[in-house]
Scaffold this active site. Structure first.
Site, PDB file in Angstrom:
ATOM      1  N   GLU A   7     -10.007   3.437  -4.645  1.00 15.69           N
ATOM      2  CA  GLU A   7      -9.707   4.813  -4.220  1.00 15.69           C
ATOM      3  C   GLU A   7      -8.622   5.497  -5.065  1.00 15.69           C
ATOM      4  O   GLU A   7      -7.770   6.205  -4.529  1.00 15.69           O
ATOM      5  CB  GLU A   7      -9.308   4.823  -2.738  1.00 15.69           C
ATOM      6  CG  GLU A   7     -10.416   4.362  -1.813  1.00 15.69           C
ATOM      7  CD  GLU A   7     -10.038   4.438  -0.348  1.00 15.69           C
ATOM      8  OE1 GLU A   7     -10.927   4.721   0.472  1.00 15.69           O
ATOM      9  OE2 GLU A   7      -8.856   4.212  -0.009  1.00 15.69           O
TER      10      GLU A   7
ATOM     11  N   HIS B  81      -2.855   3.584  -4.399  1.00 16.75           N
ATOM     12  CA  HIS B  81      -2.292   3.028  -3.170  1.00 16.75           C
ATOM     13  C   HIS B  81      -0.929   2.380  -3.448  1.00 16.75           C
ATOM     14  O   HIS B  81      -0.621   1.300  -2.931  1.00 16.75           O
ATOM     15  CB  HIS B  81      -3.244   2.012  -2.539  1.00 16.75           C
ATOM     16  CG  HIS B  81      -4.421   2.640  -1.840  1.00 16.75           C
ATOM     17  ND1 HIS B  81      -4.282   3.461  -0.748  1.00 16.75           N
ATOM     18  CD2 HIS B  81      -5.752   2.578  -2.091  1.00 16.75           C
ATOM     19  CE1 HIS B  81      -5.480   3.873  -0.338  1.00 16.75           C
ATOM     20  NE2 HIS B  81      -6.390   3.346  -1.150  1.00 16.75           N
TER      21      HIS B  81
ATOM     22  N   ASP C 267       0.863  -1.180   0.000  1.00 18.78           N
ATOM     23  CA  ASP C 267       0.000   0.000   0.000  1.00 18.78           C
ATOM     24  C   ASP C 267       0.897   1.227   0.000  1.00 18.78           C
ATOM     25  O   ASP C 267       2.121   1.116  -0.154  1.00 18.78           O
ATOM     26  CB  ASP C 267      -0.954  -0.003   1.204  1.00 18.78           C
ATOM     27  CG  ASP C 267      -2.297   0.641   0.873  1.00 18.78           C
ATOM     28  OD1 ASP C 267      -2.316   1.858   0.614  1.00 18.78           O
ATOM     29  OD2 ASP C 267      -3.318  -0.064   0.877  1.00 18.78           O
TER      30      ASP C 267
END
Length: 539
Positions: free
Chosen positions: A325, A261, A190
């Site tokens: 995201e 990410h 991440d």
């Protein structure tokens, strides 16, 4: 005569509806009278196909019988582990028959996984402290016919934010096995950390596995811990964990985040990024601005190299690529990316992400694996911060992808299954273990149904199952993690395994008392208060 038949029928129904002190609650239970006594002379009887299960059972019983019970392939009196392929049609590939009589304990299944789950049922029926057995263990007579409701029963551990280490992973795998969960979803990369050794790109762990500080105090907090954080798994360590999971019939699904990410990777190799300004692993959590530059051919080469090492390492056939995201501003502001979109005829950033994801999916498919990603990989408006024009979608995601639903309107599941996609339902409002026990109390976790209300029955098989997620941004310590995971993990296990008509929260609560005693004895912390009914909003 009719009355007699009715009474017999009622008695049979009552017997089949009995419960045992086991989580997850089995499908059918008939209790009897009497006991089977396990002594040091009891034999474990299993053929070669059940050798692994027999050795596991032998080790499990070692505290009670220091020299270990004898393993043999012959006999009918003892603990009998047996395969019967003909049972597959009756109880599936993970179901089992469990019978305790006065002369034997018999565990029969169509394959080794089912036998293993029968052993876990036996484990829960035994005394908590086998060291105090005094040379014998008694098990009450019972007949159980059991099989899971769903084939995908997952727990996710995020170690990208805070590295927990091999001992903790093995502890979690043990508890998953006890609760008959079969997928360990391992979030290994991440923005704030890269935790898996990739030999072709050593800087991923040399640089990406370490950050100099960590945000504390919440999403917008300026506070920092003042401590560096680091850690990663070598490929040899991962092989050891894989072997441990395999022995427990748990498939590990690694997650390698892309195209967003990805800041830890970009910090290690700045040319991967669209903005390209990162020089060190970020110390703040949340949705960060940079993503892979998906217009650069070098990025695809990098991703294929990384995934090739990952697929060679993990025996399972599912690779999770994240995909959630993605902040589109970096792509929108890049002349290079905009030119690429024009060249490929891509109208929106969401189309660009689907184009990228399909290239990755095609590569994974060719390697005889299957791609999985969070539901943003379908495109569509999932987040309140997204602009409508950015998520207008014309591209179509490859139908081989497994959609991991976590956020958005539940109608998205209906739409996805109608288009042919398989779904794992991890709707965040019910399954996120980093959410407080106030927001997701135990009863709310237990009430989760992976099949959304109103979904046409002909699509039910497209819902593979469910997952619960232990995100790690604000969970630096193992003790904090345990209090968030336990006891809700037991509720999610029953969600994934137990037939809907057999679920009963009062029965689960009574059985949980025994499980809490087990965890306490094993030194596993759990939340003291987990029944609050405050369902206030939590992001």
């Amino acid at each position: 005569m009719k009355l007699l038949i009715l009474l017999v029928s009622l008695m049979a129904t009552t017997a089949m509806a009995q419960n045992v002190n086991v989580i997850p609650q089995p499908l059918n239970v008939e209790t009897g009278t009497g006991y089977f006594i396990i002594t040091s002379k009891t034999k474990i009887i299993a053929d070669a196909s059940n050798c692994g299960n027999a050795i596991y059972l032998q080790k499990m019983l070692e505290p009670a019988f220091k020299k270990g019970l004898e393993l043999t392939s012959k006999g009918a009196k003892g603990i009998v582990l047996k395969l019967d392929e003909n049972l597959a049609d009756e109880i599936g590939s993970e179901g089992y028959l469990f019978e305790v009589g006065k002369k034997a304990i018999k565990i029969t299944a169509s394959n080794q996984a089912g036998v293993f789950y029968g052993i876990q049922t036996l484990k829960q029926l035994l005394p908590l402290d086998l060291n105090e057995a005094g040379g014998e263990l008694s098990v009450s007579t019972v007949k159980i016919k059991d099989q899971p409701r769903f084939s995908w029963r997952a727990f996710m551990l995020d170690e990208a934010r805070y590295f927990k280490g091999m001992d903790q992973v093995k502890k979690l795998l043990d508890q998953m096995a006890l609760l008959k969960m079969n997928v360990f979803h391992w979030h290994l990369t991440d923005d704030q950390g890269w935790r898996i050794e990739i030999k072709k790109y050593p800087k991923l762990t040399r640089i990406g596995s370490t950050r100099e500080d960590s945000q504390i105090g919440g999403w917008n907090s300026k506070e920092r811990s003042g401590k560096s954080h680091s850690g990663f798994y070598t490929q040899n360590q991962i092989k050891e964990i894989i072997a441990y999971a395999t022995e427990r019939h748990i498939n590990i699904v690694p997650e390698i985040e892309m195209p967003g990410h990805a800041s830890a990777a970009i910090a290690a190799y700045p040319w991967l990024g669209t903005i390209g300004e990162l020089k060190e692993t970020p110390v703040v959590f949340g949705k960060l601005p940079d993503s892979y530059n998906v217009s650069d051919p070098r990025v695809y080469t990098f991703i294929e190299d990384v995934l090739s090492e990952v697929m060679a390492l993990f025996p399972g056939k599912t690779i999770h690529i994240g995909g959630d995201e993605v902040k589109f501003d970096a792509w929108k502001e890049s002349e290079e990316v905009q030119a690429f979109m024009k060249e490929k005829g891509l109208a929106s950033p969401a189309d660009l992400q689907i184009f990228f994801t399909n290239k990755v999916s095609n590569f994974i498919d060719k390697k005889e694996h299957r791609m999985m990603g969070w539901n943003e990989i379908l495109g569509g408006n999932v987040h309140e911060w997204q602009k409508a024009e950015d998520v207008e979608v014309k591209e179509k995601l490859a139908t081989s992808a497994i959609i991991h639903f976590w956020k958005g309107n539940l109608d998205l599941i209906n739409d996805a299954v109608k288009k042919g996609y398989d779904i794992v339902n991890s709707y965040h409002m019910y399954t996120y273990l980093d959410y407080s026990h106030n927001y997701i109390p135990l009863e709310k976790a237990y009430a989760f149904d992976p099949i959304p209300e109103g979904l046409d029955k002909k699509y039910h098989a497209k819902v593979l199952g469910s997952g619960c997620q232990m995100w790690g941004e604000w969970i630096p310590e193992v003790s904090d993690m345990d209090r968030m995971v336990f006891p809700r993990l037991a509720a999610y296990a029953e969600v994934g395994w137990t037939a809907k008509e057999r679920k009963q929260y009062s029965v689960f609560g009574a059985n949980l008392k025994h499980m809490l005693e087990r965890w306490k004895k094993e030194g596993i912390g759990y939340a003291d208060k987990f029944e609050k009914k405050d369902f206030s909003n939590q992001d």
